[in-house]
Motif scaffolding. Sequence first.
Motif, PDB file in Angstrom:
ATOM      1  N   ASP A   1       0.829  -1.212   0.000  1.00  0.00           N
ATOM      2  CA  ASP A   1       0.000   0.000   0.000  1.00  0.00           C
ATOM      3  C   ASP A   1       0.865   1.265   0.000  1.00  0.00           C
ATOM      4  N   TYR A   2       0.420   2.293   0.700  1.00  0.00           N
ATOM      5  CA  TYR A   2       1.062   3.606   0.572  1.00  0.00           C
ATOM      6  C   TYR A   2       2.445   3.668   1.213  1.00  0.00           C
ATOM      7  N   MET A   3       2.724   2.809   2.173  1.00  0.00           N
ATOM      8  CA  MET A   3       3.951   2.957   2.966  1.00  0.00           C
ATOM      9  C   MET A   3       4.989   1.909   2.588  1.00  0.00           C
ATOM     10  N   PRO A   4       5.861   2.221   1.639  1.00  0.00           N
ATOM     11  CA  PRO A   4       6.856   1.212   1.205  1.00  0.00           C
ATOM     12  C   PRO A   4       7.717   0.720   2.365  1.00  0.00           C
ATOM     13  N   SER A   5       7.881   1.564   3.379  1.00  0.00           N
ATOM     14  CA  SER A   5       8.755   1.145   4.472  1.00  0.00           C
ATOM     15  C   SER A   5       8.183  -0.070   5.185  1.00  0.00           C
ATOM     16  N   LEU A   6       6.880  -0.284   5.074  1.00  0.00           N
ATOM     17  CA  LEU A   6       6.279  -1.411   5.797  1.00  0.00           C
ATOM     18  C   LEU A   6       5.735  -2.484   4.859  1.00  0.00           C
TER      19      LEU A   6
END
Lengths: 944, 455, 172
Positions: B400-405
Amino acid sequence: MPPLTELPTRPEPARRSKLNRRQALSLLATGMASSLAACSKPDQQILPYVRMPERIVPGEPLKFATTLGLAGLGRGVIVTAIDGRPIKVEGNPRHPGSLGATDVFAEAAVLSLYDPDRSRTILHDGAIASREALQGALASQLADARNRQGDGLRLLTGRTTSPTALRQIDALLQAFPAAAWHAYDPTDDDNARQGSQLAHGRPLRGVADLAKARVIVALDADPIGHGPDQIRHGRGFAEGRSDANSFSRLYCLESGFTLTGAKADQRLALRPEAIERFAMSLAGELGEARGATELPERERALLRKMSTDLSAHKGAALVMAGPTLSKEIHALVHWINAQIDAPVRLIEPIDRTPSGQQAATLEQLAGDLAAGRVRQLVIVGANPVYDAPADLQFGARLQQAPFRLHMGEYVDETAALATWHVPQHHALEAWSDLRASDGTASIVQPLIRPLYGSHGVHELLAWLAGEQDASAYDLVRQTWQSAATGDFEAWWKQALHDGVIAGPGAAAVSAAPQLLPMPGGDAQDTHAGGMTLVLRSDPCLWDGSFANNAWLQECPKPLTKQVWGNALALHPDDAARLGIASGDIVTIGAGDRTLDVPVLTEPGAAAGVGTLTLGGGRHSAGAIGNGVGANAYALRNADNRWRIAGVSVTRTGRREPILTTQNVVRTPDDVRELYPLYELGHTPAAAASDDTPSLMPRTIQSSDGHAWAMVIDTSVCIGCNACVVSCQAENNVPVVGPEQIAMGRDMHWMRVDVYDHGAANGRPLGFQPVPCMHCEHAPCEPVCPVAASVHDHEGLNGQVYNRCIGTRFCEANCPYKVRRFNFFGYADGEEYANLGADSYRGQKNPEVTVRARGVMEKCTYCVQRISGARRSAERDNRTLGPDEVRTACQNACPTRAISFGDLNHTDAEINRDKADPRHYALLGHLGTRPRTTYLADLRNPAEE
Amino acid sequence: MSQVLVPQQPPAHRWISAERADDVAITQAIADPLFTGFGKRWWLALLATAPFVLWLLVAIVWLFYRGIGIWGVNSTIVWGVAIANYVWWIGIGNAGTLISAMLLLTRQRWRASINRFAEAMTLFAVAIAGLMPIIHLGRPIYAYWLAPYPNTMALWPQWRSALVWDFWAIVSYLLFSILFWYVSLIPDLATLRDRAPRRGAQIVYGAFALGWRGSAREWSRLQTLHSTMAALGVPLVCSVHSIVGLDFAASLMPGWQESIFPPYFVVGAMYSGFAMVVVLAAGIRWGLGLQAIITPRHFDAMARILLMASIVMFYSYATEWFMGWYGGEHADRAVVRFEFTGTYAPLYWALLTCNCLVPQLLWWPFARRSLPVLILVAIAINIGMWLERILIVWNTLSHDYMPSLWRSFHFTFWDWSFLIAPLGFFAFLFLLFMRLIPSVSMFDMRELAHEEAAA
Amino acid sequence: MTATLVAQFLDAETLQAALRRVKSTGHAALDAFTPYPIEGLAEQLGLDRSRIRVAMLIGGLATAAFAFGLQWYSAVIDYPIDSGGRPLNSWQVFLLVPFEVGIFAAALAGVIAFLRSCRLPRLHDALFEIPGFERATQDRYILIAASEADPSDLRTVLTEAGAVVVTELRAP
């Protein structure tokens, strides 16, 4: 109450009552009698709580100033205690080593205090022994030593700056002229000391001031990385970048990726040898041409910019050298700094006894041990069997000494080989004093009576001096009697209250470094014999002494986000050349010593250099730290501690997935969208408005109340993780353990995202702390079927734990993924390892619910602090000040990157920040209208 | 099995393959086995499914004891198999009522042979589906907090949540289906009452028959009621799965927030439901020897519906891709790219094969007429539809929106348990149903037989 | 004196023919019992139209209205919370639940109305005493007719119409 058999078991309906007046009266009597019996006082005498002990209001937090040491250097802190339990560490604004902020180690100290694995009793050959037995043994040993003027008596400490300890050591050495005092700190930088010895003729300490520097050149140095100076340097770095007109520029040449490199404006990854060569060429540019050599194009270009910058900013330019560089280079850097009149204050060493005694080294001790010249060895607060360089074979040689006494907080590797072990107070249990790295002294005062049968360092030293019943309190006071001006008691009270002893630290000494013969040759032999291994202190475990602290083990390493272990960082090209991928276990060969460790590819690493952090591979750390990571000390040499040339790296074929809590974002599109980065002078005209058109009416804004919001300045965030651990301590955030991490679960309320801009050679990284955004149009709220996720009238996005049924729709629908779910009872009966131990309960913050299994949790903007501030404001009926409420993360931040306050308060700091052109909302286009917003990163690279 | 109805090849009539199928024959063929019993085969089948029931019980007990951490769900992909199962089972559950109601309204007489067990399938499937959202909760004991009732917390459900809509949709739909099914069962229960050789059976069936006599008044009232319920059933079924679609569509996530979800979920439900009906029909036909009244023509008809649905499904997927690209939203495009190339790409391709490619076989009449082929296609479709549901959850949450996670899902043993065991449980319930209740509506068949002039 | 005859036929067509004959010959056709619903039989017997649908409509609408009212009251009056900045009265989404429960309620109302209009459930019925009546739910088509005048005439009418069995029903 006595059982009343005559009472009816089931009350009969009144009308058919068979109870006549007589019975009724008798029952009444029995009832009165029994109730009286129930109310009678216990037999023992009890005392009413009429006169409260001074300042102790049950449940009311008290704050005390004290000092926590790291590598022997003090950072002043203010510790909050509730009902006598220290629960939270915060910075002490008065103290130059803290400046009101903390680092991960200070924050985690409260957890170590309650560690059930701490040593609890005196041990003799591993068996519990009485203090008398110890005193007896000591007496005979000291008698023996006294007969030989102390020959054979050795004292080994860590780096010691405590005036009281140094005073005692002085006394001890006078009592035992032939005895010797050795000090060893595994994170010490010998090259720096010897370098300044070379340059100035004496081992002066350089105290650099980054705030005053417009140009900073870090030669494999990591000033804003973890360590006793991190807070001071971090603040200096931030101040140097507060004003666009005097915005500092940070050059960084380094062999392994560090926080300094991440924040640099101009970065170049090189082998240490190449950096030394570069340093000499830099000296050449500044008029010392002897060592200058021909550099590759890229380095030459950088050198030109750098030297022009340096000479253009005389008085405000600064060069720093790191521990991997040779002492000659350090000396050279002293000379360079002198040329450019760098803002570096030179002070006398602070770890010398009053009579000027400097501690001998560990190498000398190891030699003497091997030669059998040591009869009594007393080790205080050090763990050399674990952290001594491997080539000293300290563990083996230690046993040459017949009497080995070890004092430490844990029954660690050294304690296991000692004949006697004495448990040491935790810093929050002891009276002592410490000096900050700039020489400022401060008192260490206990927050709590010792939890276990431990003793203080000063008491042990007193025992050695033959004083059986000296108390640390008196010893410390004696030390400062002389310093006190006027009434000592008043002075003492003030010192304790302030947490710092008035007056400047060590006075600056002026010394002109003489030039010295250039180091020849060794700079040329780059790529001679394979790779160079660079060792670094660990950003979470430091030197390994924090290995049993679960918060730090689970604290993501800033640049790799690795937890529960360490790994060898290699450049992808090197890895490819060796046929290795991330997660492969390799064998590092250095001389005849080898070490197996997993590999982590790091695009920012220098080619031909592998970086490994210290602190792993403990086997006597405790339930948390045992067997986590690889022990880099096994490869370490005494002569060049931070750098091992010509190591071999061979793959074993085994794999071990690297445990991380999140990814470093490297995909350019995402980086561009989520982490804007501007160059100085290229910032947008006006602040980007996060107002997206919406059919929804505007949020219900409370006109009277507050509107809480947070702004985080990513340009000064150095990714130090202080906020993460601070949040964990403040909000009772549980640890989940490596197995759960491997399952992709973690509980941190605050995370620090890392964005890689992959600039051609520099690869500057950006850090973005991500707490809950507290969106005004929060996507998590409408999807909750039971209204467990609701908005309050002050704009907080609240999570009602006892209403939550765990549908997890809120997290599924959170674009920022800031919510954390208790898949197991991480704090509720299913804790990792021993974190369910009773002693740990002492640390829990009573103001914050401990969450049960199956509920969602997340950042609350420290709502307990907001209501605390509100209550106190109401008590002395006034309105809340603009920046009165301070969240845990905000307080911890060394660079003051986080600001928090009330939007309805026009003169609140955040309202100024929101007007900044760099202001932006994360994923603002989604129309969530987050209350947590950011200031874009700002860099100042030199013009091409 | 009673062979009072002799199937003929080629079928003697359009929807009945037997030459003669008078009232007696039909009644005997369907009712008698319930009294004579099905013999060993049935018992073996029941024995085979019993372990799954036990497995499901163990899994649920362990889940309640340890917590949902035993699943592969993680901080990013907070939903997993339970949700996919829920959507899948609800989908199965939709077909029964759809077939019955829609075919009734459209006067498709051939429904007579399949509507009864199709509706039974609905009941069991919806019951199992209803279980999933409850066990997927972090604190299942509080599931009842979704219901509005006066409570000491002075709290109400949060009506804007799609999960509350779900709750009501499932409850209403389950209860409605039970009524719908029971109403059309009354006359047959009366038949059983009147044929029952033993007193016990007479009493039990008699009690449930409510004293039905088959009078003209009762028949006309029953038909009024039944047809009206059918008319209500169709919009209900559609709304139920639309609301399931809203669980995703009414969110903010890339790949979920799409207006096509509700209709496309309804079609998907009908699709998987019909596939399941095909499998069950084949089973019952063989098990009860009803070759005479469940004819190749029936399968042909259902095959055509499957083919149609597969085309609509492919259209829906294509729309998703197009809108993902056309919307221009960075995250949406990323998710579509991730579907085809990401962690779960093999599964995604498998899903497209099962749902869009394989059913194209049904263009050929021989495939529609050959039971083995049809059954294989149907099973493929059911697998494909489950993959679709799990991938809707995984792809969006993993990317989704948060590549870090960005993370991926780890399948655990317990995920498998909750995927497989319910299937056995379903079969178990269905076997009990076959044994106790006429699997084919007798009076509908009599009517059909007369219309087919086979009586 | 009146007589009530129970005639059993083998199929629906004969039953309907007999029914016409009975009416045309001036006898009264009271009721018919068949193993499956037969188009138009009720009309031929002159039964009144049912009001089941009306009951369903009322039940459904009333419940739906109540459901909406409950949502509105709880979300706006009794427990108003800021949920993601949505308006307290989010009537658009409040329509979903009423639709679902409304349809179920309609069905329930229908079933109740059906049972009432057929006087079900009942545990026993006098007709069950008639020998062979149990086949009315299987393969026999039964017509109950009454004659004011001579029962034998009605009996002949029925037998000629193809009744296999004709029995007289006597009030106990």
